[in-house]
Design a protein around this motif. Structure first.
Motif, PDB file in Angstrom:
ATOM      1  N   ASN A   1       1.670  -4.472   1.857  1.00  0.00           N
ATOM      2  CA  ASN A   1       1.807  -3.264   2.676  1.00  0.00           C
ATOM      3  C   ASN A   1       0.797  -3.412   3.807  1.00  0.00           C
ATOM      4  O   ASN A   1      -0.378  -3.093   3.643  1.00  0.00           O
ATOM      5  CB  ASN A   1       1.534  -2.016   1.831  1.00  0.00           C
ATOM      6  CG  ASN A   1       1.657  -0.730   2.620  1.00  0.00           C
ATOM      7  OD1 ASN A   1       1.477  -0.700   3.831  1.00  0.00           O
ATOM      8  ND2 ASN A   1       1.938   0.343   1.915  1.00  0.00           N
ATOM      9  N   ARG A   2       1.235  -3.912   4.940  1.00  0.00           N
ATOM     10  CA  ARG A   2       0.334  -4.249   6.049  1.00  0.00           C
ATOM     11  C   ARG A   2      -0.275  -3.031   6.733  1.00  0.00           C
ATOM     12  O   ARG A   2      -1.348  -3.134   7.312  1.00  0.00           O
ATOM     13  CB  ARG A   2       1.052  -5.136   7.048  1.00  0.00           C
ATOM     14  CG  ARG A   2       1.387  -6.488   6.421  1.00  0.00           C
ATOM     15  CD  ARG A   2       1.817  -7.520   7.431  1.00  0.00           C
ATOM     16  NE  ARG A   2       1.838  -8.825   6.807  1.00  0.00           N
ATOM     17  CZ  ARG A   2       0.817  -9.679   6.846  1.00  0.00           C
ATOM     18  NH1 ARG A   2      -0.275  -9.363   7.466  1.00  0.00           N
ATOM     19  NH2 ARG A   2       0.904 -10.853   6.259  1.00  0.00           N
ATOM     20  N   GLU A   3       0.381  -1.889   6.654  1.00  0.00           N
ATOM     21  CA  GLU A   3      -0.165  -0.683   7.284  1.00  0.00           C
ATOM     22  C   GLU A   3      -1.338  -0.110   6.476  1.00  0.00           C
ATOM     23  O   GLU A   3      -2.306   0.381   7.037  1.00  0.00           O
ATOM     24  CB  GLU A   3       0.905   0.404   7.442  1.00  0.00           C
ATOM     25  CG  GLU A   3       1.961   0.092   8.487  1.00  0.00           C
ATOM     26  CD  GLU A   3       2.993  -0.915   7.998  1.00  0.00           C
ATOM     27  OE1 GLU A   3       3.414  -0.816   6.824  1.00  0.00           O
ATOM     28  OE2 GLU A   3       3.343  -1.814   8.787  1.00  0.00           O
ATOM     29  N   GLU A   4      -1.233  -0.146   5.153  1.00  0.00           N
ATOM     30  CA  GLU A   4      -2.248   0.473   4.295  1.00  0.00           C
ATOM     31  C   GLU A   4      -3.153  -0.541   3.596  1.00  0.00           C
ATOM     32  O   GLU A   4      -4.012  -0.149   2.803  1.00  0.00           O
ATOM     33  CB  GLU A   4      -1.557   1.363   3.255  1.00  0.00           C
ATOM     34  CG  GLU A   4      -0.781   2.506   3.888  1.00  0.00           C
ATOM     35  CD  GLU A   4      -0.117   3.392   2.849  1.00  0.00           C
ATOM     36  OE1 GLU A   4      -0.792   3.758   1.857  1.00  0.00           O
ATOM     37  OE2 GLU A   4       1.062   3.713   3.034  1.00  0.00           O
ATOM     38  N   HIS A   5      -2.953  -1.824   3.857  1.00  0.00           N
ATOM     39  CA  HIS A   5      -3.748  -2.893   3.240  1.00  0.00           C
ATOM     40  C   HIS A   5      -3.723  -2.797   1.717  1.00  0.00           C
ATOM     41  O   HIS A   5      -4.755  -2.799   1.049  1.00  0.00           O
ATOM     42  CB  HIS A   5      -5.190  -2.874   3.767  1.00  0.00           C
ATOM     43  CG  HIS A   5      -5.255  -2.979   5.251  1.00  0.00           C
ATOM     44  ND1 HIS A   5      -5.517  -1.891   6.045  1.00  0.00           N
ATOM     45  CD2 HIS A   5      -5.052  -4.022   6.085  1.00  0.00           C
ATOM     46  CE1 HIS A   5      -5.497  -2.264   7.312  1.00  0.00           C
ATOM     47  NE2 HIS A   5      -5.203  -3.550   7.354  1.00  0.00           N
ATOM     48  N   ARG A   6      -2.524  -2.694   1.194  1.00  0.00           N
ATOM     49  CA  ARG A   6      -2.284  -2.582  -0.247  1.00  0.00           C
ATOM     50  C   ARG A   6      -1.215  -3.599  -0.620  1.00  0.00           C
ATOM     51  O   ARG A   6      -0.551  -4.166   0.238  1.00  0.00           O
ATOM     52  CB  ARG A   6      -1.759  -1.183  -0.610  1.00  0.00           C
ATOM     53  CG  ARG A   6      -2.656  -0.041  -0.225  1.00  0.00           C
ATOM     54  CD  ARG A   6      -2.016   1.296  -0.564  1.00  0.00           C
ATOM     55  NE  ARG A   6      -1.822   1.461  -1.986  1.00  0.00           N
ATOM     56  CZ  ARG A   6      -2.742   1.910  -2.830  1.00  0.00           C
ATOM     57  NH1 ARG A   6      -3.931   2.236  -2.378  1.00  0.00           N
ATOM     58  NH2 ARG A   6      -2.479   2.038  -4.112  1.00  0.00           N
ATOM     59  N   CYS A   7      -1.006  -3.761  -1.920  1.00  0.00           N
ATOM     60  CA  CYS A   7       0.112  -4.565  -2.415  1.00  0.00           C
ATOM     61  C   CYS A   7       0.833  -3.771  -3.495  1.00  0.00           C
ATOM     62  O   CYS A   7       0.232  -2.963  -4.193  1.00  0.00           O
ATOM     63  CB  CYS A   7      -0.381  -5.892  -2.993  1.00  0.00           C
ATOM     64  SG  CYS A   7      -0.953  -7.054  -1.736  1.00  0.00           S
ATOM     65  N   CYS A   8       2.128  -4.018  -3.609  1.00  0.00           N
ATOM     66  CA  CYS A   8       2.946  -3.371  -4.629  1.00  0.00           C
ATOM     67  C   CYS A   8       3.507  -4.466  -5.538  1.00  0.00           C
ATOM     68  O   CYS A   8       4.120  -5.425  -5.060  1.00  0.00           O
ATOM     69  CB  CYS A   8       4.072  -2.574  -3.982  1.00  0.00           C
ATOM     70  SG  CYS A   8       5.076  -1.666  -5.177  1.00  0.00           S
ATOM     71  N   ILE A   9       3.286  -4.321  -6.832  1.00  0.00           N
ATOM     72  CA  ILE A   9       3.745  -5.304  -7.813  1.00  0.00           C
ATOM     73  C   ILE A   9       5.219  -5.048  -8.102  1.00  0.00           C
ATOM     74  O   ILE A   9       5.605  -3.946  -8.479  1.00  0.00           O
ATOM     75  CB  ILE A   9       2.921  -5.204  -9.119  1.00  0.00           C
ATOM     76  CG1 ILE A   9       1.417  -5.285  -8.828  1.00  0.00           C
ATOM     77  CG2 ILE A   9       3.377  -6.253 -10.122  1.00  0.00           C
ATOM     78  CD1 ILE A   9       0.976  -6.502  -8.053  1.00  0.00           C
ATOM     79  N   GLY A  10       6.027  -6.079  -7.933  1.00  0.00           N
ATOM     80  CA  GLY A  10       7.463  -5.930  -8.088  1.00  0.00           C
ATOM     81  C   GLY A  10       8.065  -6.594  -9.309  1.00  0.00           C
ATOM     82  O   GLY A  10       9.094  -6.172  -9.810  1.00  0.00           O
ATOM     83  N   TYR A  11       7.428  -7.653  -9.803  1.00  0.00           N
ATOM     84  CA  TYR A  11       8.011  -8.390 -10.930  1.00  0.00           C
ATOM     85  C   TYR A  11       6.931  -9.222 -11.590  1.00  0.00           C
ATOM     86  O   TYR A  11       6.081  -9.811 -10.916  1.00  0.00           O
ATOM     87  CB  TYR A  11       9.138  -9.304 -10.435  1.00  0.00           C
ATOM     88  CG  TYR A  11       9.699 -10.222 -11.495  1.00  0.00           C
ATOM     89  CD1 TYR A  11      10.655  -9.772 -12.391  1.00  0.00           C
ATOM     90  CD2 TYR A  11       9.265 -11.533 -11.604  1.00  0.00           C
ATOM     91  CE1 TYR A  11      11.166 -10.614 -13.377  1.00  0.00           C
ATOM     92  CE2 TYR A  11       9.770 -12.385 -12.584  1.00  0.00           C
ATOM     93  CZ  TYR A  11      10.719 -11.920 -13.467  1.00  0.00           C
ATOM     94  OH  TYR A  11      11.220 -12.747 -14.434  1.00  0.00           O
ATOM     95  N   VAL A  12       6.971  -9.281 -12.909  1.00  0.00           N
ATOM     96  CA  VAL A  12       6.108 -10.160 -13.696  1.00  0.00           C
ATOM     97  C   VAL A  12       6.987 -10.764 -14.772  1.00  0.00           C
ATOM     98  O   VAL A  12       7.661 -10.042 -15.510  1.00  0.00           O
ATOM     99  CB  VAL A  12       4.964  -9.381 -14.376  1.00  0.00           C
ATOM    100  CG1 VAL A  12       4.138 -10.310 -15.249  1.00  0.00           C
ATOM    101  CG2 VAL A  12       4.083  -8.690 -13.351  1.00  0.00           C
TER     102      VAL A  12
END
Length: 171
Positions: A148-159
């Motif tokens: 998430n380039r706007e908020e400097h975050r990442c979202c986990i989608g698959y493990v």
């Protein structure tokens, strides 16, 4: 309050000291997670810069039942959260990973069926393709996320087991 770690601090007179204590606590606590329920219960305390996709129960939880896999994933999540914190402090450019992270190949993402395997709903960005990934244990397993380039975050989608690619058949 998180019951994962009892932490003692003798002195933290400057913001940098406090930040180091918090980071040390998160690292210690994430290493002591013993089950998926505990991981989810303490997610926001352990990984405040990481989001879980809406479909996380189908795409991640059931694959974390083995202790080695859970330990490997929590270690990667800690490193990914730390990457996002450094990224937010710089507030420019992209994340600088402290581990081998790579995007999915263009050939894989151009194939609609293969790309669909990497589609999930991020709470802050809606339905998106998770293209960044890294290796986890057991060998042949992957952790996928979206930056998430706007908020400097990442979202986990698959493990879980390696998803099918243009060069690799699914396990």
């Amino acid at each position: 309050m998180c019951d994962l770690v009892r932490h003692r601090v003798r002195h933290a007179s400057m913001p940098d000291h406090v930040d180091r204590v918090i980071d040390d606590w998160r690292k210690s606590a994430s290493a002591k997670v013993t089950g998926v329920a505990q991981l989810i219960e303490h997610w926001e305390l352990l990984f405040p810069r990481l989001d879980l996709c809406v479909e996380y129960q189908e795409k991640t939880l059931w694959k974390l039942s083995k202790p080695g896999t859970l330990y490997s994933v929590t270690g990667r999540l800690y490193a990914l959260n730390h990457t996002c914190e450094r990224w937010a402090d710089r507030a420019e450019g992209g994340p600088e990973y402290g581990f081998r992270a790579r995007p999915e190949s263009r050939k894989t993402m151009d194939n609609k069926e293969l790309a669909r395997q990497r589609l999930a709903t991020c709470p802050r960005q809606g339905e998106v393709y998770f293209v960044m990934h890294c290796d986890i244990r057991p060998q042949g397993s992957r952790l996928y996320w979206l930056e998430n380039r706007e908020e400097h975050r990442c979202c986990i989608g698959y493990v879980g087991p390696h998803l099918e690619t243009s060069r690799h058949k699914a396990q």
